[in-house]
Design a protein around this motif. Sequence first.
Motif, PDB file in Angstrom:
ATOM      1  N   GLN A 151     -15.133  -4.148  -5.083  1.00 38.81           N
ATOM      2  CA  GLN A 151     -13.695  -4.122  -4.873  1.00 38.81           C
ATOM      3  C   GLN A 151     -13.407  -3.935  -3.393  1.00 38.81           C
ATOM      4  O   GLN A 151     -14.165  -3.255  -2.685  1.00 38.81           O
ATOM      5  CB  GLN A 151     -13.061  -2.962  -5.649  1.00 38.81           C
ATOM      6  N   PHE A 152     -12.310  -4.530  -2.968  1.00 36.13           N
ATOM      7  CA  PHE A 152     -11.904  -4.404  -1.570  1.00 36.13           C
ATOM      8  C   PHE A 152     -10.436  -4.019  -1.512  1.00 36.13           C
ATOM      9  O   PHE A 152      -9.629  -4.529  -2.270  1.00 36.13           O
ATOM     10  CB  PHE A 152     -12.127  -5.726  -0.824  1.00 36.13           C
ATOM     11  N   TYR A 153     -10.124  -3.161  -0.576  1.00 34.03           N
ATOM     12  CA  TYR A 153      -8.752  -2.704  -0.423  1.00 34.03           C
ATOM     13  C   TYR A 153      -8.385  -2.730   1.054  1.00 34.03           C
ATOM     14  O   TYR A 153      -9.155  -2.249   1.897  1.00 34.03           O
ATOM     15  CB  TYR A 153      -8.591  -1.274  -0.951  1.00 34.03           C
ATOM     16  N   PHE A 154      -7.204  -3.262   1.329  1.00 33.65           N
ATOM     17  CA  PHE A 154      -6.665  -3.235   2.678  1.00 33.65           C
ATOM     18  C   PHE A 154      -5.653  -2.113   2.797  1.00 33.65           C
ATOM     19  O   PHE A 154      -4.902  -1.831   1.850  1.00 33.65           O
ATOM     20  CB  PHE A 154      -5.964  -4.558   2.997  1.00 33.65           C
ATOM     21  N   GLY A 155      -5.628  -1.475   3.957  1.00 37.72           N
ATOM     22  CA  GLY A 155      -4.570  -0.544   4.249  1.00 37.72           C
ATOM     23  C   GLY A 155      -3.267  -1.295   4.488  1.00 37.72           C
ATOM     24  O   GLY A 155      -3.245  -2.532   4.546  1.00 37.72           O
ATOM     25  N   THR A 156      -2.186  -0.546   4.645  1.00 38.40           N
ATOM     26  CA  THR A 156      -0.870  -1.163   4.835  1.00 38.40           C
ATOM     27  C   THR A 156      -0.625  -1.590   6.270  1.00 38.40           C
ATOM     28  O   THR A 156       0.380  -2.209   6.564  1.00 38.40           O
ATOM     29  CB  THR A 156       0.239  -0.211   4.386  1.00 38.40           C
ATOM     30  N   GLY A 157      -1.533  -1.252   7.160  1.00 39.21           N
ATOM     31  CA  GLY A 157      -1.461  -1.768   8.515  1.00 39.21           C
ATOM     32  C   GLY A 157      -0.703  -0.893   9.486  1.00 39.21           C
ATOM     33  O   GLY A 157       0.136  -0.075   9.112  1.00 39.21           O
ATOM     34  N   THR A 158      -1.027  -1.071  10.757  1.00 41.54           N
ATOM     35  CA  THR A 158      -0.272  -0.494  11.876  1.00 41.54           C
ATOM     36  C   THR A 158       0.267  -1.647  12.691  1.00 41.54           C
ATOM     37  O   THR A 158      -0.514  -2.482  13.167  1.00 41.54           O
ATOM     38  CB  THR A 158      -1.158   0.394  12.758  1.00 41.54           C
ATOM     39  N   SER A 159       1.589  -1.701  12.822  1.00 42.03           N
ATOM     40  CA  SER A 159       2.218  -2.752  13.624  1.00 42.03           C
ATOM     41  C   SER A 159       2.351  -2.271  15.064  1.00 42.03           C
ATOM     42  O   SER A 159       3.060  -1.299  15.336  1.00 42.03           O
ATOM     43  CB  SER A 159       3.590  -3.096  13.051  1.00 42.03           C
ATOM     44  N   LEU A 160       1.643  -2.943  15.952  1.00 40.35           N
ATOM     45  CA  LEU A 160       1.613  -2.556  17.368  1.00 40.35           C
ATOM     46  C   LEU A 160       2.408  -3.544  18.210  1.00 40.35           C
ATOM     47  O   LEU A 160       2.213  -4.759  18.106  1.00 40.35           O
ATOM     48  CB  LEU A 160       0.171  -2.511  17.864  1.00 40.35           C
ATOM     49  N   THR A 161       3.280  -3.001  19.028  1.00 40.30           N
ATOM     50  CA  THR A 161       4.007  -3.810  19.998  1.00 40.30           C
ATOM     51  C   THR A 161       3.708  -3.253  21.382  1.00 40.30           C
ATOM     52  O   THR A 161       3.938  -2.067  21.636  1.00 40.30           O
ATOM     53  CB  THR A 161       5.519  -3.770  19.750  1.00 40.30           C
TER      54      THR A 161
END
Lengths: 111, 112
Positions: A98-108
Motif C-alpha cells: 500500500q502507498f499513501y501520499f501526504g496532503t502536501g506542503t504548498s511552497l511559494t
Amino acid sequence: GIQVEQSPPDLILQEGANSTLRCNFSDSVNNLQWFHQNPWGQLINLFYIPSGTKQNGRLSATTVATERYSLLYISSSQTTDSGVYFCAVGFLLDTGNQFYFGTGTSLTVIP
Amino acid sequence: GAGVSQSPSNKVTEKGKDVELRCDPISGHTALYWYRQSLGQGLEFLIYFQGNSAPDKSGLPSDRFSAERTGGSVSTLTIQRTQQEDSAVYLCASSFGFSEQYFGPGTRLTVT
C-alpha cells in the motif's frame, strides 16, 4: 487507518531563505519518497529515503523511521522551488503493498 | 531509456461513457501503480501490479474501475459508465521492485 501528515500546509518564503518541511506517519514504513509537483503537475523525484540522510545540492532529507517522521530541508530557496511538496510512504503488508501520499506542503518563493 | 509515458494526455468524455487510459512503464521496471489526483488534492492510490502477481485492487473506488497489465508491461485503466466525480488527473508510476517510483505526466480526465 494509516495517517500521513505534512506540515506546514502552506509556506511563503523570500528568495534566499531556508525552510524545513515535515512528514509524520503513523506506522513503520518500508518505503518513503519526497516529490516536488511543479506548476504543470509533473511529479519530480527528490529523494528515496526510507531511512537515513541524503543531500542533493540545496536540498537534503532525513528520515527517522523509529520516530516515524521525515524532514525535507530547502536551503537558499529560489522561485523555481515553488510548487507542492509531497511525501509518500509505502508499506509491505500481508494483504498487499500500500502507498499513501501526504496532503502536501504548498511552497511559494517570492523574489 | 524513456520515462513513464501515458496516453491520452487529455480526455473529455460524456457522463455514462467508458474510457481507457494507458500507461507505458519504464523498461525493466517490474512494478506499476495507478493514482488519482482530484483538483487541488493529494494523490489517491488506486492499484498496484508487481510482476505477474495478481494486483492489489483494494484502492479502486468502485466496481466501475478496472485495470490490467499485459505481458508485465503496458497497463490500461478502464472506467465504465463515467461519472462527473471521476474527473481528475490519473497518474501512473513504475518502479523496480518495491522501491523508488517514477511518475508519468498523467491523463487529465474531464467528464461532462
